[in-house]
Design a protein around this motif. Structure first.
Motif, PDB file in Angstrom:
ATOM      1  N   ASP A  38       0.827  -1.220   0.000  1.00  0.00           N
ATOM      2  CA  ASP A  38       0.000   0.000   0.000  1.00  0.00           C
ATOM      3  C   ASP A  38       0.854   1.261   0.000  1.00  0.00           C
ATOM      4  O   ASP A  38       0.550   2.237  -0.679  1.00  0.00           O
ATOM      5  CB  ASP A  38      -0.925   0.026   1.227  1.00  0.00           C
ATOM      6  N   GLN A  39       1.919   1.207   0.778  1.00  0.00           N
ATOM      7  CA  GLN A  39       2.817   2.370   0.837  1.00  0.00           C
ATOM      8  C   GLN A  39       3.429   2.648  -0.535  1.00  0.00           C
ATOM      9  O   GLN A  39       3.500   3.795  -0.976  1.00  0.00           O
ATOM     10  CB  GLN A  39       3.912   2.100   1.866  1.00  0.00           C
ATOM     11  N   PHE A  40       3.848   1.583  -1.208  1.00  0.00           N
ATOM     12  CA  PHE A  40       4.404   1.782  -2.547  1.00  0.00           C
ATOM     13  C   PHE A  40       3.351   2.366  -3.494  1.00  0.00           C
ATOM     14  O   PHE A  40       3.667   3.247  -4.303  1.00  0.00           O
ATOM     15  CB  PHE A  40       4.977   0.472  -3.123  1.00  0.00           C
ATOM     16  N   ASP A  41       2.117   1.910  -3.380  1.00  0.00           N
ATOM     17  CA  ASP A  41       1.041   2.454  -4.231  1.00  0.00           C
ATOM     18  C   ASP A  41       0.956   3.971  -4.099  1.00  0.00           C
ATOM     19  O   ASP A  41       0.856   4.691  -5.092  1.00  0.00           O
ATOM     20  CB  ASP A  41      -0.319   1.858  -3.845  1.00  0.00           C
ATOM     21  N   ARG A  42       0.993   4.460  -2.862  1.00  0.00           N
ATOM     22  CA  ARG A  42       0.883   5.909  -2.638  1.00  0.00           C
ATOM     23  C   ARG A  42       2.088   6.633  -3.228  1.00  0.00           C
ATOM     24  O   ARG A  42       1.954   7.673  -3.878  1.00  0.00           O
ATOM     25  CB  ARG A  42       0.760   6.209  -1.137  1.00  0.00           C
ATOM     26  N   GLU A  43       3.272   6.059  -3.018  1.00  0.00           N
ATOM     27  CA  GLU A  43       4.481   6.703  -3.539  1.00  0.00           C
ATOM     28  C   GLU A  43       4.486   6.716  -5.069  1.00  0.00           C
ATOM     29  O   GLU A  43       4.885   7.694  -5.689  1.00  0.00           O
ATOM     30  CB  GLU A  43       5.733   5.955  -3.042  1.00  0.00           C
ATOM     31  N   PHE A  44       4.018   5.618  -5.648  1.00  0.00           N
ATOM     32  CA  PHE A  44       4.067   5.524  -7.109  1.00  0.00           C
ATOM     33  C   PHE A  44       3.034   6.449  -7.760  1.00  0.00           C
ATOM     34  O   PHE A  44       3.318   7.067  -8.791  1.00  0.00           O
ATOM     35  CB  PHE A  44       3.879   4.071  -7.571  1.00  0.00           C
ATOM     36  N   ALA A  45       1.866   6.584  -7.127  1.00  0.00           N
ATOM     37  CA  ALA A  45       0.847   7.529  -7.632  1.00  0.00           C
ATOM     38  C   ALA A  45       1.427   8.944  -7.622  1.00  0.00           C
ATOM     39  O   ALA A  45       1.303   9.688  -8.601  1.00  0.00           O
ATOM     40  CB  ALA A  45      -0.419   7.452  -6.790  1.00  0.00           C
ATOM     41  N   ALA A  46       2.084   9.306  -6.513  1.00  0.00           N
ATOM     42  CA  ALA A  46       2.675  10.650  -6.406  1.00  0.00           C
ATOM     43  C   ALA A  46       3.738  10.842  -7.482  1.00  0.00           C
ATOM     44  O   ALA A  46       3.803  11.891  -8.128  1.00  0.00           O
ATOM     45  CB  ALA A  46       3.275  10.838  -5.016  1.00  0.00           C
ATOM     46  N   PHE A  47       4.546   9.816  -7.705  1.00  0.00           N
ATOM     47  CA  PHE A  47       5.589   9.896  -8.727  1.00  0.00           C
ATOM     48  C   PHE A  47       4.987  10.161 -10.110  1.00  0.00           C
ATOM     49  O   PHE A  47       5.500  10.966 -10.884  1.00  0.00           O
ATOM     50  CB  PHE A  47       6.409   8.598  -8.738  1.00  0.00           C
ATOM     51  N   CYS A  48       3.889   9.468 -10.414  1.00  0.00           N
ATOM     52  CA  CYS A  48       3.264   9.603 -11.735  1.00  0.00           C
ATOM     53  C   CYS A  48       2.383  10.853 -11.829  1.00  0.00           C
ATOM     54  O   CYS A  48       1.937  11.213 -12.918  1.00  0.00           O
ATOM     55  CB  CYS A  48       2.433   8.371 -12.072  1.00  0.00           C
ATOM     56  N   GLY A  49       2.104  11.496 -10.698  1.00  0.00           N
ATOM     57  CA  GLY A  49       1.276  12.690 -10.719  1.00  0.00           C
ATOM     58  C   GLY A  49      -0.196  12.380 -10.923  1.00  0.00           C
ATOM     59  O   GLY A  49      -0.911  13.121 -11.582  1.00  0.00           O
ATOM     60  N   VAL A  50      -0.650  11.262 -10.357  1.00  0.00           N
ATOM     61  CA  VAL A  50      -2.079  10.893 -10.427  1.00  0.00           C
ATOM     62  C   VAL A  50      -2.570  10.596  -9.007  1.00  0.00           C
ATOM     63  O   VAL A  50      -1.761  10.293  -8.121  1.00  0.00           O
ATOM     64  CB  VAL A  50      -2.311   9.636 -11.316  1.00  0.00           C
ATOM     65  N   PRO A  51      -3.877  10.660  -8.779  1.00  0.00           N
ATOM     66  CA  PRO A  51      -4.374  10.371  -7.434  1.00  0.00           C
ATOM     67  C   PRO A  51      -4.283   8.895  -7.050  1.00  0.00           C
ATOM     68  O   PRO A  51      -4.162   8.582  -5.871  1.00  0.00           O
ATOM     69  CB  PRO A  51      -5.837  10.811  -7.466  1.00  0.00           C
ATOM     70  N   TYR A  52      -4.329   7.989  -8.023  1.00  0.00           N
ATOM     71  CA  TYR A  52      -4.419   6.562  -7.678  1.00  0.00           C
ATOM     72  C   TYR A  52      -3.421   5.699  -8.443  1.00  0.00           C
ATOM     73  O   TYR A  52      -3.234   5.859  -9.648  1.00  0.00           O
ATOM     74  CB  TYR A  52      -5.827   6.027  -7.990  1.00  0.00           C
ATOM     75  N   ALA A  53      -2.818   4.762  -7.699  1.00  0.00           N
ATOM     76  CA  ALA A  53      -2.043   3.684  -8.313  1.00  0.00           C
ATOM     77  C   ALA A  53      -2.374   2.441  -7.503  1.00  0.00           C
ATOM     78  O   ALA A  53      -2.439   2.506  -6.270  1.00  0.00           O
ATOM     79  CB  ALA A  53      -0.554   3.980  -8.239  1.00  0.00           C
ATOM     80  N   THR A  54      -2.605   1.333  -8.170  1.00  0.00           N
ATOM     81  CA  THR A  54      -2.890   0.105  -7.434  1.00  0.00           C
ATOM     82  C   THR A  54      -1.971  -1.010  -7.937  1.00  0.00           C
ATOM     83  O   THR A  54      -1.936  -1.321  -9.128  1.00  0.00           O
ATOM     84  CB  THR A  54      -4.399  -0.265  -7.493  1.00  0.00           C
ATOM     85  N   GLY A  55      -1.201  -1.559  -7.012  1.00  0.00           N
ATOM     86  CA  GLY A  55      -0.187  -2.544  -7.362  1.00  0.00           C
ATOM     87  C   GLY A  55      -0.804  -3.896  -7.690  1.00  0.00           C
ATOM     88  O   GLY A  55      -1.760  -4.326  -7.035  1.00  0.00           O
ATOM     89  N   VAL A  56      -0.246  -4.537  -8.689  1.00  0.00           N
ATOM     90  CA  VAL A  56      -0.689  -5.879  -9.089  1.00  0.00           C
ATOM     91  C   VAL A  56       0.532  -6.774  -9.282  1.00  0.00           C
ATOM     92  O   VAL A  56       1.665  -6.323  -9.100  1.00  0.00           O
ATOM     93  CB  VAL A  56      -1.554  -5.841 -10.376  1.00  0.00           C
ATOM     94  N   ASN A  57       0.304  -8.026  -9.635  1.00  0.00           N
ATOM     95  CA  ASN A  57       1.408  -8.984  -9.599  1.00  0.00           C
ATOM     96  C   ASN A  57       2.279  -9.025 -10.853  1.00  0.00           C
ATOM     97  O   ASN A  57       3.305  -9.687 -10.838  1.00  0.00           O
ATOM     98  CB  ASN A  57       0.893 -10.382  -9.242  1.00  0.00           C
ATOM     99  N   ASN A  58       1.906  -8.329 -11.919  1.00  0.00           N
ATOM    100  CA  ASN A  58       2.807  -8.124 -13.063  1.00  0.00           C
ATOM    101  C   ASN A  58       2.190  -7.135 -14.056  1.00  0.00           C
ATOM    102  O   ASN A  58       1.063  -6.666 -13.845  1.00  0.00           O
ATOM    103  CB  ASN A  58       3.200  -9.463 -13.738  1.00  0.00           C
ATOM    104  N   GLY A  59       2.931  -6.838 -15.102  1.00  0.00           N
ATOM    105  CA  GLY A  59       2.462  -5.851 -16.073  1.00  0.00           C
ATOM    106  C   GLY A  59       1.339  -6.369 -16.950  1.00  0.00           C
ATOM    107  O   GLY A  59       0.466  -5.606 -17.394  1.00  0.00           O
ATOM    108  N   THR A  60       1.356  -7.658 -17.208  1.00  0.00           N
ATOM    109  CA  THR A  60       0.317  -8.267 -18.041  1.00  0.00           C
ATOM    110  C   THR A  60      -1.032  -8.176 -17.321  1.00  0.00           C
ATOM    111  O   THR A  60      -2.052  -7.814 -17.921  1.00  0.00           O
ATOM    112  CB  THR A  60       0.669  -9.746 -18.332  1.00  0.00           C
TER     113      THR A  60
END
Ligand SMILES: *Cc1c(COP(=O)(O)O)cnc(C)c1O
Length: 365
Positions: A38-60
């Motif tokens: 969850d912490q990474f999700d928040r950091e990654f959303a901020a990095f991308c400049g969007v309100p939401y990022a949700t981590g999943v198990n791969n790019g596919t």
């Protein structure tokens, strides 16, 4: 042998930080999803400049989740470039919809906006653009066509963490952005990982349910779901990587620009990098008459190269039933026959960069 990409150097350099992060996850046994994911999700959303990022198990699965969040289903069509890694198309196929392949341009090697409209039918729902090799695709033109036809634009950002289009981050341009953290990507996990970015809470909520077995509340399965969660260990490792991503990206750009400037051999053609984009050089691809001979030559110089990708999506055996023929996407086919990938990773030394340039400039094939 200089490897095309050597991740062991990264581990040696940041070992302490990685070990500390892993230790915390283990101590708290926050393994599946949980605090560090969850912490990474928040950091990654901020990095991308969007309100939401949700981590999943791969790019596919990130791409699959994006398709499901948009409600793509059997009977629909989604436009994808012929020149990409196959997973872009898989995501469409998994939903029961049909990927419709569009050729790339002769210079950027990315989806050709001029060829999109002829592929749009009453069944078309979305376009997936791919920021291939770290180079943002022509988002503005693609978006204009999408708007005219009422289609969604999804970004495949698996090769473009931190790349910019007109000053805007990859992953903040389209309806949804899909990232991979496969080892060797610009930001990577110690295993598999991915993320979906978006502005709309409804997509974020939907993907959080989809990736978690269809649950918002445990054992209450409100829709058909999947086990697509990001592991806690990967979240922790990715948070370490994200701290260093700006410096890694800076070094990738330095090496990419050095190759562009100093490889002077007319036997190579390089990808075009339009003025309104800031590429992040995930892969440094060149076109050469005989890539097999070139790879052998480089191996004799002690330099490992590779090819991305030797068969375009529309001609893959897996998609034979779609009925594409050689000649349907001529630019992608030409690229597939002639592409070769040079070594490029942040930990490369100047001496190694120089060796690659010198070997390329001496190539007589
Ligand atoms: C790597 C990649 C994917 C798939 O990501 P995985 O994490 O390997 O599933 C999708 N699209 C592109 C363009 C990629 O490079």
């Amino acid at each position: 042998m200089l490897k095309r990409i050597d991740l062991t150097r990264d581990y040696r350099r940041y070992r302490e930080e990685y070990q500390q992060a892993i230790e915390l996850v283990c101590k708290e046994s926050a393994f599946s999803g949980g605090k560090y994911a969850d912490q990474f999700d928040r950091e990654f959303a901020a990095f991308c400049g969007v309100p939401y990022a949700t981590g999943v198990n791969n790019g596919t699965t990130a791409l699959h989740c994006a398709m499901m969040a948009l409600g793509i289903k059997a009977g629909d069509e989604v436009i994808v470039p012929a020149n990409t890694y196959i997973a872009t198309a898989w995501a469409v196929t998994y939903t029961g919809a049909v990927p419709v392949f569009v050729d790339c341009t002769a210079d950027t090697w990315e989806i050709d906006p001029e060829r999109i409209e002829e592929k749009i039918t009453s069944r078309t729902k979305a376009i997936i653009g791919v920021h291939l090799y770290g180079q943002p695709f022509a988002f503005g033109q693609v978006e204009k066509i999408a708007k005219e036809h009422g289609l969604y634009v999804v970004e495949d950002c698996a090769q473009a963490h931190g790349a910019k289009y007109e000053g805007r981050m990859a992953g903040s341009l389209g309806e949804l952005g899909c990232f991979s953290f496969y080892p060797g990507k610009n930001l990577y996990a110690f295993g598999e990982g991915g993320s979906v970015t978006c502005y709309k809470k409804e997509y974020y909520d939907a993907i959080n349910v989809i990736k978690n077995q269809g649950c918002r509340v445990q054992y209450q399965h409100e829709r058909i779901g999947y086990n697509y969660r990001l592991e806690g260990l990967q979240g922790a490792v990715l948070s370490v990587g994200l701290r260093h991503l700006p410096e890694w990206t800076k070094r990738r750009i330095e090496i990419g620009e050095t190759y562009l400037r100093e490889i002077r051999n007319p036997r190579f053609t390089m990808q075009a990098h339009p003025e309104n984009t800031e590429p992040v050089y995930h892969l440094f691809e060149v076109m050469v008459e005989d890539p097999a001979a070139f790879l052998q030559y480089m191996a004799r110089q002690g330099i490992e190269c590779h090819r991305h990708y030797p068969v375009p999506c529309h001609l893959q055996k897996a998609y034979a039933s779609l009925g594409y023929r050689e000649g349907d996407c001529p630019n992608a086919e030409f690229l597939a026959k002639h592409c070769a990938t040079l070594p490029l990773f942040p930990e490369m030394t100047q001496e190694e960069v120089g060796r690659v340039i010198e070997a390329c400039n001496r190539y007589q094939g």
